[in-house]
Design an enzyme around this catalytic site. Structure first.
Site, mmCIF file in Angstrom:
data_model
loop_
_atom_site.group_PDB
_atom_site.id
_atom_site.type_symbol
_atom_site.label_atom_id
_atom_site.label_comp_id
_atom_site.label_asym_id
_atom_site.label_seq_id
_atom_site.Cartn_x
_atom_site.Cartn_y
_atom_site.Cartn_z
ATOM 1 N N ASN A 1 0.869 -1.184 0.000
ATOM 2 C CA ASN A 1 0.000 0.000 0.000
ATOM 3 C C ASN A 1 0.902 1.230 0.000
ATOM 4 O O ASN A 1 1.454 1.596 1.031
ATOM 5 C CB ASN A 1 -0.891 -0.031 1.252
ATOM 6 C CG ASN A 1 -1.718 1.242 1.394
ATOM 7 O OD1 ASN A 1 -1.831 2.029 0.460
ATOM 8 N ND2 ASN A 1 -2.286 1.440 2.572
ATOM 9 N N LYS B 1 0.112 4.263 -0.469
ATOM 10 C CA LYS B 1 -0.527 5.506 -0.002
ATOM 11 C C LYS B 1 -0.260 6.616 -1.020
ATOM 12 O O LYS B 1 -0.255 6.353 -2.217
ATOM 13 C CB LYS B 1 -0.053 5.828 1.417
ATOM 14 C CG LYS B 1 -0.203 4.601 2.345
ATOM 15 C CD LYS B 1 -0.013 4.874 3.789
ATOM 16 C CE LYS B 1 -0.199 3.572 4.562
ATOM 17 N NZ LYS B 1 -0.124 3.744 6.009
ATOM 18 N N HIS C 1 -9.521 1.446 4.679
ATOM 19 C CA HIS C 1 -8.267 1.645 5.410
ATOM 20 C C HIS C 1 -8.511 2.642 6.543
ATOM 21 O O HIS C 1 -9.309 3.570 6.411
ATOM 22 C CB HIS C 1 -7.188 2.176 4.447
ATOM 23 C CG HIS C 1 -5.831 2.191 5.060
ATOM 24 N ND1 HIS C 1 -5.425 3.198 5.913
ATOM 25 C CD2 HIS C 1 -4.798 1.321 4.980
ATOM 26 C CE1 HIS C 1 -4.186 2.936 6.316
ATOM 27 N NE2 HIS C 1 -3.787 1.806 5.773
ATOM 28 N N GLU D 1 -6.882 5.076 7.546
ATOM 29 C CA GLU D 1 -6.676 6.484 7.168
ATOM 30 C C GLU D 1 -7.917 7.025 6.455
ATOM 31 O O GLU D 1 -8.284 8.191 6.629
ATOM 32 C CB GLU D 1 -5.412 6.607 6.297
ATOM 33 C CG GLU D 1 -4.156 6.448 7.146
ATOM 34 C CD GLU D 1 -2.943 5.942 6.389
ATOM 35 O OE1 GLU D 1 -2.934 5.930 5.145
ATOM 36 O OE2 GLU D 1 -1.973 5.534 7.077
ATOM 37 N N GLU E 1 -5.473 -4.464 10.685
ATOM 38 C CA GLU E 1 -4.483 -3.400 10.839
ATOM 39 C C GLU E 1 -4.778 -2.611 12.111
ATOM 40 O O GLU E 1 -5.577 -1.659 12.090
ATOM 41 C CB GLU E 1 -4.536 -2.453 9.632
ATOM 42 C CG GLU E 1 -4.187 -3.115 8.329
ATOM 43 C CD GLU E 1 -3.574 -2.123 7.364
ATOM 44 O OE1 GLU E 1 -2.440 -2.357 6.938
ATOM 45 O OE2 GLU E 1 -4.210 -1.100 7.071
ATOM 46 N N GLY F 1 2.291 2.841 10.626
ATOM 47 C CA GLY F 1 3.228 3.942 10.445
ATOM 48 C C GLY F 1 3.921 4.381 11.720
ATOM 49 O O GLY F 1 4.561 5.426 11.758
ATOM 50 N N SER G 1 3.314 -1.580 10.402
ATOM 51 C CA SER G 1 4.754 -1.624 10.662
ATOM 52 C C SER G 1 5.396 -2.976 10.343
ATOM 53 O O SER G 1 6.330 -3.404 11.034
ATOM 54 C CB SER G 1 5.056 -1.199 12.110
ATOM 55 O OG SER G 1 4.658 0.150 12.311
#
Ligand code: PGA
Length: 267
Positions: free
Chosen positions: A10, A12, A100, A102, A172, A178, A218
């Protein structure tokens, strides 16, 4: 039947078209010929057609497929700034990341919105990669499993048994994305087992047993093997470490079933 590992990058909001093509040229020689892992790259929208072409030109179209990071649930219409499934299909995209964290946290996506997108993606014959996961506050409050149950129930509500079996769920934990703070293999496996039980309750054992549940947050070359060794961890969704083709290739190597973990292409 053992589940085939599924590893997705991914990216992003990283990489231009040119950088994407350079990446494909660097990655392909590193992944070798073995077809024992589903390798999926999810670049930003503008790079999708170029990546599909680059992978095909490099002779890797059978090993590496291309996913989008988002989609609109409607096939067309007055939705400024959005991209539809027919547009993605015309580019050769075969999977879509949906929900996701985000998107949920920064762009207001809800369980209902995720449900609409997942239905549309599956109905179009593409693979939905449905993201679920708890925040740190939810974990500390002991609510992890409740959150996962709710997100699975709501997000996959529109799928048939067959579609659920063919879907990919990405666990996730938001606190691991991150941050460099990875879930321990035990934490990941416990969450994956809960997700599979939730899927079994809704769709039956066959669909739950077929669905790939991948871990994201991560994932790096040095922690991938321990995570992938867990029985219910079927692959990875990799953000930061996937931006470097050498690091992503190392993660792929760590994900392969043990009998095929050969060093090809890593020199
Ligand atoms: P990360 O991102 O690997 O950079 O933590 C994972 C993701 O957001 O999918």
């Amino acid at each position: 039947m053992p589940r085939r590992p599924f590893v997705a990058a991914n990216w992003k909001m990283h990489k231009t078209v040119g950088e994407t093509v350079d990446y494909a040229r660097e990655l392909v020689p590193r992944v070798g010929d073995a077809g024992d892992v589903d390798i999926v790259l999810a670049p930003p929208f503008p790079a999708l057609p170029a990546l599909v072409d680059a992978v095909a030109d490099l002779g890797a179209g059978d090993r590496i497929t291309v996913a989008a990071q988002n989609v609109h649930a409607e096939p067309q219409g007055a939705f400024t700034g959005e991209v539809s499934l027919p547009m993605l299909q015309a580019c050769g995209v075969t999977a879509v990341i949906v929900g996701h964290s985000e998107r949920r946290q920064l762009f207001g996506e809800t369980d209902a919105g995720v449900d609409a997108k997942v239905r549309a993606v599956a109905a179009a014959g593409l693979t939905p990669i449905v993201c679920v996961g708890e925040t740190l506050a939810e974990r500390e409050a002991g609510r992890t499993f409740d959150v996962l149950d709710r997100q699975i129930d709501a997000g996959l509500a529109g799928l048939s048994r067959e579609q659920a079996g063919a879907a990919v769920v990405a666990y996730e934990p938001v606190w691991a994305i991150g941050t460099g703070r990875v879930a321990t293999p035990d934490q990941a496996d416990a969450a994956h087992r809960r997700i599979r039980a939730s899927l079994a309750a809704r769709f039956g054992d066959d669909a739950a047993g077929a669905c790939r549940i991948i871990y994201g947050g991560s994932v790096k070359p040095d922690n991938a093997a321990a995570l992938m060794a867990q029985p219910d961890v079927d692959g990875a969704l990799v953000g930061g470490a996937s931006l470097d083709p050498a690091a992503f290739a190392e993660i792929l190597a760590a994900t392969r079933p043990p009998d095929s973990r050969i060093m090809e292409g890593r020199c």
